[in-house]
Design a protein around this motif. Structure first.
Motif, mmCIF file in Angstrom:
data_model
loop_
_atom_site.group_PDB
_atom_site.id
_atom_site.type_symbol
_atom_site.label_atom_id
_atom_site.label_comp_id
_atom_site.label_asym_id
_atom_site.label_seq_id
_atom_site.Cartn_x
_atom_site.Cartn_y
_atom_site.Cartn_z
ATOM 1 N N LYS A 232 -5.041 5.580 30.128
ATOM 2 C CA LYS A 232 -5.102 6.096 31.534
ATOM 3 C C LYS A 232 -3.532 6.304 32.449
ATOM 4 O O LYS A 232 -2.875 4.939 32.397
ATOM 5 N N ASN A 233 -3.440 6.897 33.429
ATOM 6 C CA ASN A 233 -1.906 6.810 34.342
ATOM 7 C C ASN A 233 -2.575 5.286 35.551
ATOM 8 O O ASN A 233 -3.181 5.241 35.529
ATOM 9 N N TYR A 234 -1.441 4.894 35.680
ATOM 10 C CA TYR A 234 -1.577 2.964 35.866
ATOM 11 C C TYR A 234 -2.594 3.394 37.219
ATOM 12 O O TYR A 234 -2.923 2.149 37.700
ATOM 13 N N GLU B 197 -0.715 1.174 31.152
ATOM 14 C CA GLU B 197 -1.382 3.178 30.397
ATOM 15 C C GLU B 197 -1.008 2.848 29.043
ATOM 16 O O GLU B 197 -1.987 3.571 28.734
ATOM 17 N N GLN C 133 8.390 6.122 31.164
ATOM 18 C CA GLN C 133 8.622 5.246 29.420
ATOM 19 C C GLN C 133 9.399 5.493 28.935
ATOM 20 O O GLN C 133 9.952 4.524 29.199
ATOM 21 N N SER D 219 3.162 -2.063 33.181
ATOM 22 C CA SER D 219 2.761 -1.077 34.207
ATOM 23 C C SER D 219 2.345 -0.302 33.086
ATOM 24 O O SER D 219 1.212 0.586 33.240
ATOM 25 N N TYR D 220 3.074 -0.006 32.607
ATOM 26 C CA TYR D 220 4.089 0.877 30.917
ATOM 27 C C TYR D 220 1.923 0.005 29.753
ATOM 28 O O TYR D 220 1.489 1.290 29.678
#
Length: 462
Positions: free
Chosen positions: A187-189, A182, A147, A178-179
């Motif tokens: 959590k991870n995308y 997160e 990111q 998407s970031y």
């Protein structure tokens, strides 16, 4: 009683035959387009009245290994991924963790001052002004960008326009979304998507396209160049939530069904996604939150297409007809997914056929110019008498010339009729239907101040 039973049996036989005939025509259509447009393989799904009525694969997923496409073949879906990313954001809105009208700086650290007015909604509807990284160097998948790297690399680029004042399609917006997913979810995308969307909807073959992953039944992508198939360029842009999802036709049918009811999102969330955007000056534009809005012959269409190197996708919902057609292909030629999806839809909604477009009173001089322009284009001889310099340049590429030859091979124009005009973004658009022995075409024309053809687009063919 025996007579009645026989009569009922006959009715069912006729219904079965009618459905079979439609199925055969759809199959014939898809196979003919694959052959004509050099598409190695495709898969389609048709959802009617909330039921999946057809899923089928055609051609090959791998030319090298002659592996057939099935309903479980995994394709890249390109920007159709944006619908899924947008749904992820809306889930977080429902959770109270994201506000669509909040500035993105609340969710993303170290954003530049030029982005200070950008909201989550601006990212979703492409009104942020943030330049799309897909036209820039430095965003390759091989870089495995985090990111902070992404924002630092993109930040020096000036805005394309003041935030909220215009619409320009931007992949950057959906990577930033998407970031935000997160940040808001912790959590991870990809983990968030699996847990909140893919697993609940049993989209078990939907995943990240990254080539470090071994994905069973993954299709190979191709391009058509110099009269032959070539493997796609693998120096890929990292599309992340903007276009990095792979899926199957079966999984995407589940996705469409989930968006028709409260299975995934609340009604209020779905309505927001399907509401046209509003600029700061109060004018609207036919794009929502990862949905495009249009009409075909008076039939409302909510759709999105996707394109990556080697692949094309389209998901089109005809709202008033309760019909969705999805198409996936493994050829990177722009618009192939839409070409197939729209053609299949016409078998289920005959009223959207080009045959149903009536001729309208025309301006003889313009029709004569249009006819001459078509002849010159299809002979690959556009003149500066009829065409603008910019259009001549765009028609002089090898790809454009090859497509002109393809169209010309379908026969000489035996009937040309004016079917309507409209004003759009300050331009007057003229539409003409051209008929040959083998095909109907719908052409879109725009003239410049000198009376020359400045835009000439083939919108449909059947």
């Amino acid at each position: 009683m025996k007579f009645i039973h026989s009569k009922i049996t006959l009715i069912f036989v006729f219904l079965f035959l009618a459905i079979s005939v439609k199925a055969d025509k759809v199959d014939d259509f898809v196979r003919s387009r694959l052959a004509e447009r050099h598409i190695p393989g495709a898969a389609i799904a048709v959802i009617k009245n909330g039921k999946i009525v057809k899923t089928k694969g055609y051609g090959v997923a791998s030319v090298e290994f002659n592996v057939p496409v099935t309903t479980e073949t995994v394709f890249e879906i390109g920007s159709v991924s944006k619908q899924i990313t947008a749904a992820g954001i809306m889930l977080l809105v429902e959770d109270g963790k994201v506000n669509l009208d909040e500035k993105i700086s609340k969710y993303l650290p170290n954003t530049p001052d030029s982005w200070k007015n950008v909201t989550v909604r601006n990212l979703l509807n492409h009104t942020s002004g943030i330049k799309s990284y897909s036209s820039l160097d430095g965003f390759e998948l091989s870089k495995r960008m985090k990111q902070a790297d992404f924002i630092r690399t993109l930040a020096p680029q000036p805005l394309d326009f003041p935030t909220g004042t215009d619409y320009v399609y931007s992949n950057s917006g959906y990577s930033l979304l998407s970031y935000i997913i997160e940040f808001a979810s912790g959590k991870n995308y990809w983990d968030f998507m699996r847990q909140r969307i893919f697993a609940p909807l049993e989209m078990n073959k939907t995943a990240d396209r990254d080539f470090k992953f071994v994905i069973p039944n993954r299709a190979t992508g191709y391009e058509w160049q110099n009269n032959g198939l070539i493997g796609r360029d693998y120096n890929l842009t990292d599309l992340f939530g903007a276009g990095a999802i792979v899926s199957t036709i079966t999984d995407l049918a589940k996705w469409d069904l989930a968006l028709q009811n409260d299975t995934l999102l609340k009604k209020t969330s779905r309505e927001q996604m399907r509401t046209p955007l509003t600029f700061t000056n109060g004018k609207t534009y036919p794009y929502g939150l990862a949905f495009r809005f249009s009409e075909i012959r008076g039939h409302k269409l909510v759709a999105h297409s996707g394109q990556t190197a080697g692949f094309g996708a389209s998901i089109s919902r005809y709202v008033d007809d309760d019909l969705t057609v999805i198409a996936l292909t493994n050829l990177g030629e722009s618009g192939m997914g839409t070409l197939i999806a729209q053609g299949v839809a016409k078998f289920y909604i005959p009223a959207i056929s080009l045959k149903m477009m009536p001729a309208k009173p025309d301006e003889a001089k313009i029709t004569q110019t249009v006819n001459s322009a078509l002849l010159e284009r299809l002979e690959n001889k556009p003149s500066d008498t009829l065409f603008s310099a910019d259009l001549i340049k765009s028609l002089s590429t090898e790809r454009a010339k090859a497509n002109n030859l393809r169209i010309a091979s379908l026969g000489a124009i035996k009937n040309l009729v004016f079917v309507g005009d409209e004003m759009s973004e300050g331009k007057k658009i003229y539409r003409y239907k051209a008929e040959t022995a083998k095909r109907l075409f719908l052409w879109r024309f725009v003239f410049n101040s000198e009376g020359k053809v400045a835009e000439m687009t083939l919108e449909e063919e059947e």
